[in-house]
Write a protein that holds these residues in place. Structure first.
Motif, mmCIF file in Angstrom:
data_model
loop_
_atom_site.group_PDB
_atom_site.id
_atom_site.type_symbol
_atom_site.label_atom_id
_atom_site.label_comp_id
_atom_site.label_asym_id
_atom_site.label_seq_id
_atom_site.Cartn_x
_atom_site.Cartn_y
_atom_site.Cartn_z
ATOM 1 N N ARG A 125 -142.221 -1.884 -132.055
ATOM 2 C CA ARG A 125 -142.516 -2.242 -130.673
ATOM 3 C C ARG A 125 -143.962 -1.874 -130.342
ATOM 4 N NH1 ARG A 125 -139.789 -3.796 -125.594
ATOM 5 N NH2 ARG A 125 -141.652 -4.095 -124.334
ATOM 6 N N GLU A 164 -142.070 -11.278 -119.830
ATOM 7 C CA GLU A 164 -140.953 -10.592 -120.488
ATOM 8 C C GLU A 164 -139.678 -11.363 -120.161
ATOM 9 O OE1 GLU A 164 -140.862 -7.821 -122.636
ATOM 10 O OE2 GLU A 164 -138.793 -8.523 -122.725
ATOM 11 N N HIS A 203 -148.531 -12.317 -126.497
ATOM 12 C CA HIS A 203 -149.409 -12.304 -125.331
ATOM 13 C C HIS A 203 -150.839 -12.611 -125.750
ATOM 14 C CE1 HIS A 203 -146.123 -10.587 -123.073
ATOM 15 N NE2 HIS A 203 -146.007 -9.614 -123.953
ATOM 16 N N LYS A 220 -145.450 -8.558 -128.578
ATOM 17 C CA LYS A 220 -144.508 -7.560 -128.053
ATOM 18 C C LYS A 220 -144.010 -6.679 -129.200
ATOM 19 C CE LYS A 220 -139.857 -7.500 -125.924
ATOM 20 N NZ LYS A 220 -138.799 -8.396 -125.396
ATOM 21 N N ASN A 278 -139.534 -12.621 -130.016
ATOM 22 C CA ASN A 278 -140.832 -11.965 -129.847
ATOM 23 C C ASN A 278 -141.631 -12.741 -128.798
ATOM 24 O OD1 ASN A 278 -142.835 -10.077 -130.242
ATOM 25 N ND2 ASN A 278 -143.334 -10.670 -132.362
#
Lengths: 592, 592
Positions: free
Chosen positions: A244, A200, A209, A232, A206
């Protein structure tokens, strides 16, 4: 405050004189003309020295802040990231079909050394994006590639790797994070991941992951692990960051070093994930990222050594203390510079001979990757697969050691925060640990890579060494100073490999108890080989009257130092290896 | 948070079984009966584990504060200091005529290991007092001794050493601090001193600075340096702290480690000083403190290794990851403990075999000091003078390395502040630097100690080794496993010493370029010798049915590990040494 001077001449020497890149028979290498690489290195050097290096100490002191899931990077980082991003550096070697510049991985590596020496923690914000790009490029669907790659290659989105969990470090079979299949083909991801670098931050719009998780009902252990993309923000229909997702940073680790890179605990709470490649085949996809990441970590190790050495040298050249043996070197001053003292020089030559050898070794590895991926050369693929744990393990151990030696050159000053050299020690320390501890690298080397295909890769390595020696043994000076010691070291490596082959079947513990020493023995032979190649290149340049003679004479002295004072370590490693596992395994755990 | 377990059984083994202390022919050693030393160690262990160890991490995190000349130590330090002080530990081996307990230095050393493992930074608040006591005891006047010693020995006053100045680290000839003689026989001291450990703090009612300064008109260089007592508060007629003296802390260094020990810049502004010993003979007096301090720093090095190893071992015994070769060791659990992996064990055995050997070596050194000082044995004095740089340089290099290896055992966890093991790495790092960098130790060893009296001390050392081998060669197992490797290593040391003797006259650079390797070669031979002595002691105990058999069997395994896997480093060091200075000295400073 430490400074950083881009070693452009040294890097050019390896790219052009040693690896002969512009004439190498690898697709795309014709672009690597000396003038072109020099221009790229100049530009990268300018960014490294002027933009990134000054943020290294301030970023370390400030660290990252965490507040209710939001991570802020230190002052100056967002602006610096934007400048690097706009320069097109993140996609330097990425696929032009998705906006990359299509340059060889070798050039990415050469540029990367500079960025990492200047500011390792900053560089990791996009270094991992590079690995994530590779994983999606190789294993992603066409839709995934079209959606994610352009945004990651232009750096507006970044990438992460999510492997580790509290109960599961090296042993990925213990992963518990669950991925529940949904009717729409997506998965709901739930679990906790730790040690997530750049998990983060406030640098990109953005964060993509890549997450290892288990689909219920799949096989146990590593055979039941799948790879997912978990953004994210979920991309909307236009590919813009939309809703989100159910993933958040739950906290930052407080670490010995690398303060300005956020190491996150990531909490997945029913987050939407998209399967990459086949179900249960996630380990294979993750390995695509890991192998590249491991070469990158080896580079980090020696690149911290490069900048630490530079600062140790600058100190030694200026610090006046004591007098030379015989006549004073600085008779008008209160004392001579400490460069007159043999032990100070021994220390500096140790640092110098390592970092220059390590650079050549890493670049050779990058060239092998290009040969494998761009040229489709299976022999190069097998060789770099064998060498990857050596690059990672040996270069990070020795790179860390180099930062410690450099710190030592400064005496008491080296222990102060203000001098800044201690940061290199703290930052380099992690390279021996992450992307698989160096013990795991040695296990990968001896347990997997060495016996693969009946040992064909190491046989190919020995053929390369033998071929090089044979080809050059007519040069008597090269033979005496470089080829003979290389041959002796190579014989130690052969003896160790032979010992493992004999023991591997009957007493695997004997092989594994020697794995760490084997990794170091192998590393020394590789650096010895690179020094022999560098010596040949410098002797040729001197003979032809090319380049700066003082530069090439210095290379020859530094190479001879390596052959005389570092390479003989192979005999020690062989002695340890052949002592076997008996004293290692004898004690019951409770009798330690 | 790390823990500390006092290694009482190991310490007793060295004191009693190996060094035979209670029967050694040294004045005062008859007190060192096993029951007595066990009781002292139990008490010291309790204080270390329960009082000091818990303050180690909190003190590191909090550090010292500085405000307008006032230094505050971390929470809990003043109370802990008072408890240690009241326990009489500071004067354990001090002169009973001044309130000390008159115990051998060996016992002080054994107790010191525990205190230092538990909290190195705390211990330094009174560790330097110990050196200052020695300097005043040996070189001070009767009046000075009567005034200062009782208060320093009971710990109400502490002591410091003031050598370094910004322009003057190792080269003390460059000292500028002035001492102007006054009519009343005192001196006015003016100048700036840096790196003053415990230069200012809130633990004692007075601080006694021992300061090197120059009396105007004296000889240049080190021959014109004198030693002064400069108390923070001038003692009044009753010996109570009276008027504030003209010395103040001008700031604290911010350091990589040792955060809870105040490293001060000390500003002397016409402070009243009292000459210790003769004018211009200050270096000799300072050396009294330095030699003792150097053994103490060697102890710090391995003592940090001891506690780091303990925590690595505890982690390895509990961490479940992967499976043993062959049958699982923990079939009911999700994985086996990592103690099953040969490479994890190799790492732990490396740590264990070093710290146990280092303890024996240091204690032997302390016994030699007692033999020299209490027994008036000139041969012991010459031998410990030779061994001091080896104890300091080798044990701190390897002690630091041990903390790094221990950190590695924990993987990623080892890099976090919370696990606490990284503090041992940061704290141990300074031991390679202060009290003379390890490069300086090697110079002292090869340039001064080795050639002294025609090399008589090292000849005596070789006689001890040869005598030990001869005396025990009838024990075939001891011979094969310990004496033969010791003899081989000792021959490497002899060859190196011979090389230096040949080169010393004609090419001193050849000797000095090998000094660092010689220090390590020597250290390995010393640890090899200590392991041979420990093995003999454990074999005797096993044969006689004394003690815990598992303890003695573990000693034998650990010793064999050292002989097989660490001692062979002597050959590498010899190869480096005999490669000479050519590649070390060849480059012009600007060609590096």
């Amino acid at each position: 405050m430490p400074t950083y001077t881009p070693p452009t001449e040294d890097i050019q020497f390896v790219l052009q004189d040693v690896l002969g890149s512009s004439s190498a028979d690898i697709p795309g290498y014709d672009e690597l003309e000396p003038d072109f690489t020099a221009a790229v290195l100049d530009e990268a050097g300018k960014i490294s020295a002027e933009l990134l290096a000054p943020l290294n100490a301030t970023g370390d002191a400030e660290g990252c802040s965490f507040d209710n899931g939001v991570v802020r990077t230190p002052k100056g980082y967002p602006e610096a990231y934007e400048q690097v991003r706009q320069g097109g550096w993140i996609g330097l070697d990425a696929d032009p079909d998705y906006g990359g510049q299509g340059m060889p991985y070798l050039l990415h590596t050469a540029v990367g050394e500079m960025f990492v020496s200047a500011n390792m923690a900053f560089n990791m914000y996009w270094g991992l994006t590079h690995g994530a790009i590779s994983a999606i490029q190789v294993h992603g669907s066409e839709e995934q590639k079209a959606l994610y790659l352009p945004r990651m290659i232009d750096g507006t989105w970044s990438g992460t790797m999510n492997l580790t969990e509290p109960q599961c470090g090296t042993d990925l079979g213990l992963i518990r994070t669950r991925a529940e299949p949904q009717d729409d083909g997506t998965y709901r991801i739930t679990g906790t991941k730790i040690w997530i670098s750049a998990g983060e931050h406030d640098l990109t719009e953005n964060i993509v992951h890549l997450v290892l998780a288990r689909i219920p009902g799949g096989p146990e252990g590593t055979k039941g692990i799948s790879l997912f993309i978990v953004p994210k923000f979920l991309p909307d229909a236009d590919g813009k960051p939309g809703q989100r997702n159910g993933v958040a940073c739950a906290g930052l680790e407080h670490k010995m070093g690398l303060h300005s890179n956020a190491t996150c605990v990531m909490s997945y709470d029913g987050a939407t994930g998209f399967l990459v490649g086949e179900a249960h085949k996630g380990m294979r996809a993750m390995f695509t990222m890991m192998n590249e990441a491991r070469l990158g970590v080896g580079l980090q190790g020696y690149a911290q050594g490069v900048v630490a050495y530079q600062n140790a040298l600058a100190w030694a050249q200026e610090r006046l203390q004591g007098r030379a043996l015989g006549a004073p070197a600085n008779p008008g001053g209160p004392a001579d510079s400490i460069m007159v003292h043999p032990d100070v020089r021994r220390n500096l030559m140790h640092q110098k001979s390592f970092v220059e050898g390590a650079r050549a070794f890493t670049f050779w590895g990058a060239q092998l990757i290009d040969r494998a991926h761009r040229g489709g050369d299976a022999r190069a693929e097998a060789l770099i697969s064998l060498l990857t744990p050596v690059i990672k393990g040996f270069l990070t151990d020795k790179g860390f050691e180099t930062t410690v030696l450099a710190q030592q050159t400064l005496g008491g000053t080296g222990f102060t925060r203000a001098a800044g050299i201690e940061q290199f020690v703290r930052d380099a320390r992690i390279t021996m640990i992450y992307e698989g501890t160096n013990g795991i690298q040695s296990l990968d080397l001896v347990g997997r890579k060495l016996p693969q295909d009946g040992g064909r890769a190491i046989m190919a390595f020995f053929d390369i060494i033998k071929g090089f020696i044979k080809e050059n043994e007519g040069d008597a000076a090269l033979k005496a100073e470089f080829l003979d010691p290389l041959e002796a070291a190579s014989k130690d490596l052969q003896a160790a490999a032979m010992y493992f082959m004999e023991q591997g079947m009957t007493s695997p513990a004997n092989a594994l108890a020697g794995s760490y020493d084997f990794m170091h023995l192998f590393g020394h032979v590789c650096l010895g080989y690179m020094w022999a190649r560098m010596a040949r290149a410098s002797r040729a340049a001197l003979a032809d009257g090319r380049g700066n003679p003082a530069f090439h004479e210095a290379k020859l002295v530094t190479g001879r130092y390596y052959m005389l004072r570092q390479l003989p370590a192979t005999a020690l490693h062989l002695a340890r290896i052949t002592s076997g596992a008996e004293t290692v395994m004898a004690l019951a755990p409770e009798d330690f």
